[in-house]
Design an enzyme around this catalytic site. Structure first.
Site, PDB file in Angstrom:
ATOM      1  CB  CYS A 164      -0.985  -0.009   1.169  1.00  0.00           C
ATOM      2  SG  CYS A 164      -0.240   0.088   2.813  1.00  0.00           S
ATOM      3  CG  HIS A 216      -4.557   0.180   3.947  1.00  0.00           C
ATOM      4  ND1 HIS A 216      -3.809  -0.695   3.186  1.00  0.00           N
ATOM      5  CD2 HIS A 216      -5.579   0.588   3.138  1.00  0.00           C
ATOM      6  CE1 HIS A 216      -4.355  -0.828   1.995  1.00  0.00           C
ATOM      7  NE2 HIS A 216      -5.421  -0.051   1.931  1.00  0.00           N
ATOM      8  CG  HIS A 228      -7.085   0.533  -1.299  1.00  0.00           C
ATOM      9  ND1 HIS A 228      -7.200  -0.372  -0.272  1.00  0.00           N
ATOM     10  CD2 HIS A 228      -8.233   0.392  -2.026  1.00  0.00           C
ATOM     11  CE1 HIS A 228      -8.364  -1.008  -0.352  1.00  0.00           C
ATOM     12  NE2 HIS A 228      -9.013  -0.553  -1.407  1.00  0.00           N
TER      13      HIS A 228
END
Length: 263
Positions: A164, A216, A228
């Site tokens: 990510c 994240h 993402h």
């Protein structure tokens, strides 16, 4: 003591947590990434990257040493390759071909598409696609979508595997913005956007776990969508609670903060 430097001269080189082939891969060096050498062993080298101060161990065979002046020259004339599956270059001394991933660092090529790193001259075998300089808003969507469906890979930074924060770092690098490597580090940068309704394309959304730790990050495309890396690079719905996966019918990530890196 004299400081020693090096540069990655392969498409990718894994940066490991410990001096072992079995050790966790923390990140990757891309072609042209320069680093300071902190420690040298017979089969391993501990380095600190110059772009984001990331520390890890690499195989010395996956780099070449540079003098401090050569590093400075490279940094001063740096450009980045743009979104293409690969860029093909040829070493003029050996005729060997290398394939570079998007986000690789090179000195600005001359009119014959040649450039030099250290004592080695390279030539693009076809017209290179270089990263955009300026006009962040125009290119952010295109550059982010370049990685769509790239598989998730812990530590990855290429279309063949990416995590990510590697995804956000690479997209921003190709837009001439250097950010740190990990999501928790990136969350300390930029300026706060208070409400989802105030976002601009390219703002980064950060998400935390039950302990409140940032785990994240993704790139906001508009007030309702985020791109993402989760399993693969994908586009999902975002709302005030976080990321909503329409396939599973539930929220998968809890929104913590939104940051802006380009006004």
């Amino acid at each position: 003591m004299t400081t020693e430097f090096g540069v990655c001269d392969l498409a990718l080189a894994p940066l490991r947590a410990e001096a072992s082939d079995k050790s966790e891969i923390l990140s990757f060096l891309l072609f042209g990434d320069c680093f300071e050498i902190l420690e040298t062993r017979s089969k391993w080298m501990q380095v600190r990257t110059l772009s984001d101060n990331y520390i890890g161990w690499i195989d010395p065979k996956q780099q070449r040493s540079l003098k401090e002046g050569q590093v400075q020259q490279l940094q001063n004339n740096l450009v980045v390759t743009g979104p293409a599956v690969y860029h093909s270059i040829e070493r003029e001394d050996s005729g060997e071909t290398l394939y570079l991933t998007a986000g690789s660092r090179i000195p600005a090529p001359d009119t014959n598409n040649r450039f030099k790193i250290g004592d080695t001259t390279y030539r693009f075998t076809r017209e290179p696609q270089l990263a955009a300089v300026g006009n962040f808003a125009r290119h952010i969507n295109e550059y982010a979508r370049f990685y769509l469906n790239a598989p998730y890979l812990w530590g990855g930074k290429s279309i063949f595997g990416i995590d990510c924060s590697g995804f956000t770092q690479m997209v921003f690098r190709m837009l001439n913005i250097e950010i740190l490597r990990d999501a928790c580090q990136q969350a300390e940068q930029g300026s706060v956007v208070n409400f989802l309704q105030e976002i601009k394309p390219g703002d980064l959304a950060f998400f935390d776990n039950d302990e409140g730790r940032i785990t994240h990050v993704g790139i906001i495309l508009d007030s309702q969508h985020i791109i993402h890396a989760s399993g693969k690079v994908r586009i999902d719905v975002i709302d005030d609670q976080g990321i909503y996966n329409t396939e599973t019918g539930r929220h998968t990530h809890k929104l913590r903060i939104i940051k802006r890196f380009k006004n």
